[in-house]
Design a protein around this motif. Structure first.
Motif, PDB file in Angstrom:
ATOM      1  N   MET A 150      41.233 -14.474  37.633  1.00  0.00           N
ATOM      2  CA  MET A 150      42.423 -13.734  37.044  1.00  0.00           C
ATOM      3  C   MET A 150      42.140 -12.739  35.771  1.00  0.00           C
ATOM      4  O   MET A 150      41.054 -13.034  35.206  1.00  0.00           O
ATOM      5  CB  MET A 150      43.553 -14.772  36.447  1.00  0.00           C
ATOM      6  CG  MET A 150      44.336 -15.340  37.629  1.00  0.00           C
ATOM      7  SD  MET A 150      45.501 -14.060  38.429  1.00  0.00           S
ATOM      8  CE  MET A 150      46.364 -13.841  37.162  1.00  0.00           C
ATOM      9  N   ASP A 151      43.020 -11.830  35.517  1.00  0.00           N
ATOM     10  CA  ASP A 151      42.692 -11.094  34.279  1.00  0.00           C
ATOM     11  C   ASP A 151      42.967 -11.818  33.011  1.00  0.00           C
ATOM     12  O   ASP A 151      44.112 -12.477  32.981  1.00  0.00           O
ATOM     13  CB  ASP A 151      43.720  -9.852  34.693  1.00  0.00           C
ATOM     14  CG  ASP A 151      43.829  -9.007  33.467  1.00  0.00           C
ATOM     15  OD1 ASP A 151      42.450  -8.744  32.807  1.00  0.00           O
ATOM     16  OD2 ASP A 151      44.852  -8.485  32.996  1.00  0.00           O
ATOM     17  N   GLU A 183      46.564 -13.430  31.608  1.00  0.00           N
ATOM     18  CA  GLU A 183      46.655 -14.908  31.520  1.00  0.00           C
ATOM     19  C   GLU A 183      46.845 -15.290  30.137  1.00  0.00           C
ATOM     20  O   GLU A 183      47.743 -16.246  29.776  1.00  0.00           O
ATOM     21  CB  GLU A 183      45.103 -15.407  31.862  1.00  0.00           C
ATOM     22  CG  GLU A 183      44.628 -15.748  33.262  1.00  0.00           C
ATOM     23  CD  GLU A 183      45.143 -16.925  33.863  1.00  0.00           C
ATOM     24  OE1 GLU A 183      45.899 -17.705  33.151  1.00  0.00           O
ATOM     25  OE2 GLU A 183      45.231 -16.857  35.083  1.00  0.00           O
ATOM     26  N   ALA A 184      46.560 -14.563  28.984  1.00  0.00           N
ATOM     27  CA  ALA A 184      46.855 -14.955  27.616  1.00  0.00           C
ATOM     28  C   ALA A 184      48.386 -14.421  27.517  1.00  0.00           C
ATOM     29  O   ALA A 184      48.963 -15.078  26.872  1.00  0.00           O
ATOM     30  CB  ALA A 184      46.049 -13.914  26.770  1.00  0.00           C
ATOM     31  N   GLY A 188      50.575  -7.533  42.377  1.00  0.00           N
ATOM     32  CA  GLY A 188      49.437  -8.642  42.728  1.00  0.00           C
ATOM     33  C   GLY A 188      49.073  -9.498  41.706  1.00  0.00           C
ATOM     34  O   GLY A 188      48.836 -10.671  42.158  1.00  0.00           O
ATOM     35  N   THR A 189      48.849  -9.135  40.690  1.00  0.00           N
ATOM     36  CA  THR A 189      48.385  -9.830  39.437  1.00  0.00           C
ATOM     37  C   THR A 189      49.492 -11.072  39.053  1.00  0.00           C
ATOM     38  O   THR A 189      49.122 -12.158  38.914  1.00  0.00           O
ATOM     39  CB  THR A 189      48.020  -9.213  38.143  1.00  0.00           C
ATOM     40  OG1 THR A 189      49.260  -8.357  37.808  1.00  0.00           O
ATOM     41  CG2 THR A 189      46.939  -8.292  38.415  1.00  0.00           C
ATOM     42  N   ASN A 215      48.445 -19.334  40.899  1.00  0.00           N
ATOM     43  CA  ASN A 215      47.500 -20.300  40.123  1.00  0.00           C
ATOM     44  C   ASN A 215      48.083 -21.200  39.290  1.00  0.00           C
ATOM     45  O   ASN A 215      47.546 -22.269  39.024  1.00  0.00           O
ATOM     46  CB  ASN A 215      46.534 -19.535  39.574  1.00  0.00           C
ATOM     47  CG  ASN A 215      45.570 -18.593  40.167  1.00  0.00           C
ATOM     48  OD1 ASN A 215      45.289 -19.174  41.555  1.00  0.00           O
ATOM     49  ND2 ASN A 215      45.013 -17.534  39.856  1.00  0.00           N
ATOM     50  N   HIS A 216      49.398 -20.862  38.826  1.00  0.00           N
ATOM     51  CA  HIS A 216      49.828 -21.808  37.755  1.00  0.00           C
ATOM     52  C   HIS A 216      51.037 -22.558  38.469  1.00  0.00           C
ATOM     53  O   HIS A 216      51.485 -23.462  37.505  1.00  0.00           O
ATOM     54  CB  HIS A 216      50.412 -20.935  36.486  1.00  0.00           C
ATOM     55  CG  HIS A 216      49.303 -20.475  35.739  1.00  0.00           C
ATOM     56  ND1 HIS A 216      48.642 -20.885  34.808  1.00  0.00           N
ATOM     57  CD2 HIS A 216      48.386 -19.288  35.697  1.00  0.00           C
ATOM     58  CE1 HIS A 216      47.753 -20.437  34.262  1.00  0.00           C
ATOM     59  NE2 HIS A 216      47.689 -19.343  34.824  1.00  0.00           N
ATOM     60  N   VAL A 217      51.591 -22.052  39.311  1.00  0.00           N
ATOM     61  CA  VAL A 217      52.714 -22.923  39.986  1.00  0.00           C
ATOM     62  C   VAL A 217      52.350 -23.368  41.369  1.00  0.00           C
ATOM     63  O   VAL A 217      51.768 -24.483  41.528  1.00  0.00           O
ATOM     64  CB  VAL A 217      54.260 -21.969  40.263  1.00  0.00           C
ATOM     65  CG1 VAL A 217      55.347 -22.942  40.543  1.00  0.00           C
ATOM     66  CG2 VAL A 217      54.459 -21.020  38.841  1.00  0.00           C
TER      67      VAL A 217
END
Length: 433
Positions: free
Chosen positions: A1-2, A6-7, A99-100, A107-109
């Motif tokens: 992930m970028d 993410e931040a 896409g991101t 990834n997070h859910v």
């Protein structure tokens, strides 16, 4: 992930799920993901812009969903808001925005939600922001407040309060400009604390004097903390509006002595540092009072270079420890809704409620009575709020004048982001006779 996305996503989740503050959560997230420079600026706009424009994006997302917005899993909804911000308000290619965001959800859910996010964001990307607003916002002619609520992402009650304040000050036609200015990130403005640093040093570092406050300069880019003057406390980051109201209190004429100054609610210390620097040059002394110890610690740090020109105290200003009529100048920067600084506080508009006004107005009135009692005859009180709302400004001052027949209003000023380039600071300068 970028890492930047993410931040940003981590900040958005912290603000919405944990009541975090954007300006505090961002630096930690950037450090955690090892982001700096242009990537940090990108992540900042991703997070702050998404949070700031949440109301607009929620109205658009609701039109793209087959279920009520409240039924969407909050982590998924925050990702959709982040994707909508990239699609509608940033120069991010649609495929990258979608896409991101889908990757974030996966990834997070969970994987099942990724397909849902993909379908929703493809609908969002089918129109630009103006076309979406035209579709989902109320008609501007029949419901201008409702239209502004959606178009400019302000809660309806906030729009109503800002409109009323503009009308009171004879600026009825400027609502759209004000709301739009609230959504533009504020420039970084520095203060050259008098006696500690010359403006020329800040100019050599790339800062540009504003021309209104003699101590204000904007920094076009970069980290202000990297400047030696800021790092060593000789300069600081401070909105020009905050500087102007503090200067008005410091420069108002007083009869007789001018040796004892008071900042009643000093945290986190920006105005106290400017007042303290001026007091130091004039052989005066500033008492900087703060209710909470952790905020008083911030004040101490900010005024550290001013030596014995400033004394920091901790106490409840509504029951003051100081003697009545013992100060020549008093600044009351009263606790308020902060609706004048929405450019800087991305989440503030979504956290405040109409009920806050009544509670804060009572506190403001009590504090202003103490401020008036604390100044000697011939001295001045500056009543300041970082809010243009009439219930926190004009109404508080008018009520105080009605209670105190030995006080007169000498000056009032309302600054605005869209016309003055500052936070919407309000100042009433009162003199005790």
């Amino acid at each position: 992930m970028d890492p930047a996305r993410e931040a940003a996503y981590a900040v958005i989740r912290a603000v919405h799920a944990e009541d975090a503050y954007t300006n505090l959560a961002l630096p930690a997230a950037l450090t955690r993901h090892g982001i700096s420079g242009r990537d940090a600026a990108f992540a900042t706009e991703l997070a702050a812009g998404t949070i700031r424009r949440r109301g607009t994006y929620d109205a658009i997302l609701a039109a793209c969903l087959d279920r009520p917005l409240a039924k969407v899993d909050p982590p998924v909804l925050d990702a959709l808001r982040l994707g909508a911000h990239q699609l509608l308000s940033m120069r991010v290619p649609a495929h990258a925005a979608v896409g991101t965001t889908v990757d974030l959800v996966r990834n997070h859910v969970h994987r099942g939600a990724a397909g849902f996010a993909n379908a929703v964001l493809r609908k969002v990307g089918a129109r630009d922001l103006d076309a979406w607003v035209a579709r989902v916002a109320p008609d501007a002619a029949s419901d201008p407040i409702g239209h502004a609520e959606v178009a400019h992402a302000h809660p309806r009650w906030v729009v109503e309060q800002l409109a009323a304040s503009l009308a009171h000050h004879g600026r009825e036609g400027e609502l759209e400009q004000l709301l739009a200015a609230d959504n533009d990130p504020a420039k970084v403005t520095l203060v050259a604390r008098p006696g500690l640093v010359e403006m020329s040093e800040l100019e050599e570092a790339g800062a540009v004097p504003t021309g209104r406050s003699p101590y204000a300069a904007t920094l076009p880019g970069g980290d202000p903390g990297s400047l030696p003057a800021v790092r060593r406390g000789r300069a600081g980051v401070q909105d020009e509006g905050s500087q102007l109201v503090a200067l008005a209190v410091a420069d108002a004429p007083v009869t007789g002595a001018d040796a004892r100054w008071l900042d009643m609610c000093a945290g986190p210390g920006g105005k106290a540092a400017l007042l303290g620097a001026l007091a130091r040059q004039r052989d005066a002394h500033l008492v900087a009072n703060e209710l909470q110890e952790h905020r008083a610690a911030l004040v101490r740090k900010t005024v550290a270079r001013l030596g014995d020109a400033v004394t920091v105290t901790v106490g409840d200003a509504t029951t003051p420890a100081w003697e009545p009529a013992s100060f020549d100048r008093v600044l009351l920067d009263a606790p308020c809704t902060g609706l004048g600084a929405l450019r800087r506080r991305a989440e503030a508009r979504w956290r405040r409620t109409p009920e806050d006004l009544a509670t804060l107005q009572q506190l403001q009135a009590r504090l202003l009575d103490v401020a008036i009692a604390s100044v000697r005859p011939g001295g001045v009180v500056g009543y300041v709020t970082c809010s243009p709302v009439l219930a926190e400004t004009v109404e508080v001052v008018d009520a105080a004048l009605a209670r105190h027949d030995d006080v007169r209003l000498e000056q009032s000023q309302q600054l605005w982001p869209h016309s003055d380039g500052t936070d919407a600071m309000y100042l009433a300068l009162l003199r005790r006779s």
